[in-house]
Design an enzyme around this catalytic site. Structure first.
Site, PDB file in Angstrom:
ATOM      1  N   ASP B   7      39.429  17.734   6.919  1.00 57.23           N
ATOM      2  CA  ASP B   7      40.041  17.581   5.605  1.00 57.23           C
ATOM      3  C   ASP B   7      40.221  16.082   5.290  1.00 57.23           C
ATOM      4  O   ASP B   7      40.135  15.241   6.193  1.00 57.23           O
ATOM      5  CB  ASP B   7      41.401  18.287   5.633  1.00 57.23           C
ATOM      6  CG  ASP B   7      42.147  18.177   4.324  1.00 57.23           C
ATOM      7  OD1 ASP B   7      41.510  18.195   3.251  1.00 57.23           O
ATOM      8  OD2 ASP B   7      43.395  18.064   4.380  1.00 57.23           O
ATOM      9  N   ASP B   9      42.820  14.475   2.452  1.00 57.94           N
ATOM     10  CA  ASP B   9      44.186  14.013   2.150  1.00 57.94           C
ATOM     11  C   ASP B   9      45.186  14.374   3.243  1.00 57.94           C
ATOM     12  O   ASP B   9      45.286  15.528   3.646  1.00 57.94           O
ATOM     13  CB  ASP B   9      44.654  14.591   0.804  1.00 57.94           C
ATOM     14  CG  ASP B   9      43.772  14.094  -0.337  1.00 57.94           C
ATOM     15  OD1 ASP B   9      43.369  12.921  -0.300  1.00 57.94           O
ATOM     16  OD2 ASP B   9      43.484  14.887  -1.248  1.00 57.94           O
TER      17      ASP B   9
END
Lengths: 174, 174
Positions: B7, B9
């Site tokens: 991922d 953020d």
């Protein structure tokens, strides 16, 4: 619920026609639907313009308002009742395509949530039961069943599961 | 070769810090690293400004030049020797993030090809062995092993495999 991943260009959005439209605009040459069905764009144009598709495809407007491939809206609407539908497009190659592609899907498939849109490159990253795509390279490491959607560039490509139009997808999956 | 999906953020890019920076810019309030580690942004700010994160996150500049989460560059470089690495981010929720995220990855991870970048929504579409993410919702239908990366908003979330920083990922996967 089984899951279908659906490519965009040449499967639901007619990028091939856009190439032809822009070439007609720039050089006057007209193409018949039969020519467009049978030949790739680069095979149709004057050899002195070879490579122009690379210029067109990186233009900011190239992916805007592409024509819809006949039948896909009706069939996907019905598939959506029985399958999870994801749009999975190798958009990363063309950063100029990201926002136009998102807008196009929102316009033509407003009932498909943003959660089910995937911009990627190597489609072996896709976890789905079926992948409808015009490019067999994406099937090689794909976890599910690749379904080759006929396009001008793949008439002579070998693949065991091929469909020529959206009516054949309806017959196969519904 | 096994595959790791990562991922963006709060795992490699510090969006949490960006919220704090913009709030400091707009209202003067300063936050210590300890506060930022322990609390979500919305919990730290004056209650009269509640909801401002929604305004910030849709701003065109929000995702530009985010700080890099400490350690991730070194560890991902080493993971890349032994695993296929894909970045998989739920970017579709924020169309303004698409181009900045692509630019950010190109700047900080130039050796990761565009073929290995995925902008999506529902991460159950990801076919990988591991998914390193700060949000457990993506693990529920994920085909592989979800690895929860500690972030301010998930301290109290239950998940069996958790890492607190990139050194712990190194210890687990290398």
């Amino acid at each position: 619920m089984k899951r279908i991943a659906i490519d965009m260009d040449e499967v639901v959005a007619d990028a091939h026609l856009r190439f032809a439209e822009w070439y007609t605009r720039d050089y006057g040459t007209q193409f018949t639907p039969e020519q467009l069905h049978a030949h790739t764009f680069e095979d149709l144009i004057d050899p002195v313009h070879r490579g122009i598709s690379k210029k067109y495809v990186f233009h900011d407007d190239f992916f805007k308002d592409l024509a819809v491939i006949p039948g896909c809206k009706e069939v996907i609407k019905d598939l959506h009742e029985k399958y999870e539908i994801f749009f999975t497009t190798a958009a990363m190659e063309f950063p100029n395509s990201l926002l136009p592609k998102l807008a196009w899907l929102g316009e033509h498939f407003p009932y498909i949530s943003w959660t089910n849109i995937v911009f990627c490159g190597d489609k072996s990253i896709i976890n789905a039961d079926y992948l409808i795509d015009d490019n067999v390279k994406h099937f090689k490491r794909f976890i599910g069943q690749g379904i080759l959607f006929t396009a001008a560039h793949n008439h002579h490509v070998e693949w065991d599961v091929r469909v020529n139009n959206w009516q054949e997808i309806r017959a196969m999956l519904l």
